[in-house]
Design an enzyme around this catalytic site. Structure first.
Site, PDB file in Angstrom:
ATOM      1  N   ARG A 175      16.637   5.301   1.142  1.00 20.96           N
ATOM      2  CA  ARG A 175      15.790   4.641   2.146  1.00 20.96           C
ATOM      3  C   ARG A 175      16.088   3.136   2.193  1.00 20.96           C
ATOM      4  O   ARG A 175      16.310   2.495   1.181  1.00 20.96           O
ATOM      5  CB  ARG A 175      14.318   4.846   1.784  1.00 20.96           C
ATOM      6  N   ARG A 210       7.222   6.422 -10.185  1.00 22.07           N
ATOM      7  CA  ARG A 210       6.242   6.596  -9.094  1.00 22.07           C
ATOM      8  C   ARG A 210       5.872   8.071  -8.928  1.00 22.07           C
ATOM      9  O   ARG A 210       4.721   8.394  -8.661  1.00 22.07           O
ATOM     10  CB  ARG A 210       6.812   6.044  -7.779  1.00 22.07           C
TER      11      ARG A 210
HETATM   12  P1  AMP Z   1       3.758   2.780  -0.712  1.00 21.84           P
HETATM   13  O1  AMP Z   1       4.398   1.884   0.279  1.00 21.84           O
HETATM   14  O2  AMP Z   1       2.549   3.511  -0.163  1.00 21.84           O
HETATM   15  O3  AMP Z   1       4.730   3.703  -1.388  1.00 21.84           O
HETATM   16  O4  AMP Z   1       3.165   1.823  -1.864  1.00 21.84           O
HETATM   17  C1  AMP Z   1       4.028   1.024  -2.653  1.00 21.84           C
HETATM   18  C2  AMP Z   1       3.318   0.618  -3.928  1.00 21.84           C
HETATM   19  O5  AMP Z   1       2.144  -0.157  -3.602  1.00 21.84           O
HETATM   20  C3  AMP Z   1       2.787   1.758  -4.808  1.00 21.84           C
HETATM   21  O6  AMP Z   1       3.787   2.297  -5.644  1.00 21.84           O
HETATM   22  C4  AMP Z   1       1.687   1.062  -5.589  1.00 21.84           C
HETATM   23  O7  AMP Z   1       2.201   0.248  -6.611  1.00 21.84           O
HETATM   24  C5  AMP Z   1       1.096   0.118  -4.529  1.00 21.84           C
HETATM   25  N1  AMP Z   1      -0.015   0.760  -3.800  1.00 21.84           N
HETATM   26  C6  AMP Z   1      -0.064   1.066  -2.466  1.00 21.84           C
HETATM   27  N2  AMP Z   1      -1.229   1.644  -2.156  1.00 21.84           N
HETATM   28  C7  AMP Z   1      -1.939   1.713  -3.309  1.00 21.84           C
HETATM   29  C8  AMP Z   1      -3.236   2.223  -3.647  1.00 21.84           C
HETATM   30  N3  AMP Z   1      -4.020   2.794  -2.735  1.00 21.84           N
HETATM   31  N4  AMP Z   1      -3.629   2.114  -4.939  1.00 21.84           N
HETATM   32  C9  AMP Z   1      -2.863   1.535  -5.869  1.00 21.84           C
HETATM   33  N5  AMP Z   1      -1.635   1.053  -5.627  1.00 21.84           N
HETATM   34  C10 AMP Z   1      -1.176   1.132  -4.354  1.00 21.84           C
END
Ligand code: AMP
Length: 209
Positions: A123, A167
């Site tokens: 990605r 993750r």
């Molecule tokens: P994403 O773009 O949704 O994959 O989010 C990237 C990163 O942001 C995640 O791996 C977390 O570290 C953080 N993150 C995003 N949303 C949340 C959430 N609701 N709670 C905790 N960490 C979050």
């Protein structure tokens, strides 16, 4: 939108948002913008994100409540990446009850782990508008400038193979239990994410309309 990283929550959330003319609220994107702008939120979140860990619940719950109070959310919204823990889901439910909001649907996306890893490590994303590219299925233009906004296209710092494994482990431990949580509400509908963006979108829109 509920699903492991790389199942297409962001891509589908954006398309559903365009269809219903409501905002797609991605907590990951809010955090990445904060990091780029070097705000206090960004500084606090960066270490967690780079390690593939979740940002603490209290910070995220405060952030989402503030965002949902904005004007553009008054006709509805899509949540992409929130809630990610049972505690966040409970806080969201309390918040909805307090302000008289109703959960419409939970769209779940599922994909085998080997395919997730392949998708995430290939990605690429526009640093400016967040548009997704993929080295295999949707490669960035040769000049590496976003076709929508001209921004630079990069690999997210948490899309490296090592951080992706972390993750996925965090997802299995902290976020997967939300499937049971939302199953009980009767609002969860699971979609197979192993198809094209357009086909999955058509199935979701058909279900929602
Ligand atoms: P994403 O773009 O949704 O994959 O989010 C990237 C990163 O942001 C995640 O791996 C977390 O570290 C953080 N993150 C995003 N949303 C949340 C959430 N609701 N709670 C905790 N960490 C979050």
């Amino acid at each position: 939108m509920l699903g492991a990283p790389g199942t297409g929550k962001g891509t589908q959330g954006k398309l559903i948002g365009v269809y219903f003319k409501i905002p797609n609220i991605s907590t990951g994107e809010i955090l990445r913008t904060a990091i780029t702008n070097r705000t206090q939120l960004g500084n606090e979140a960066k270490a967690f994100i780079d390690k593939g860990e979740l940002v603490p619940d209290d910070l995220m719950i405060g952030l989402i409540k503030e965002r949902l109070a904005e004007e553009d959310c008054k006709n509805g919204f899509i949540l992409d990446g929130f809630p990610r823990t049972v505690r966040q889901a409970e806080a969201l439910e309390d918040f909805f009850n307090n302000v008289g909001l109703k959960l419409g649907y939970v769209i779940g996306l599922e994909l085998a782990q080997d395919k997730i890893i392949k998708r995430l490590t290939s990605r690429r994303v526009c640093i400016n508008c967040g548009k997704d590219y993929n080295l295999i299925t949707n490669p960035p233009p040769e000049d590496n400038k976003c076709e929508l906004c001209g921004g630079e296209i990069i690999q997210r710092s948490d899309d490296t193979e090592e951080t992706v494994s972390k993750r996925l482990a965090v997802y299995a431990e902290k976020t997967k239990p939300l499937k049971d949580y939302f199953q009980k509400t009767g609002k969860l509908k699971i979609f197979d994410a192993d198809s094209t963006v357009q086909k999955i979108n058509k199935r979701i829109i058909t279900f929602l309309t």
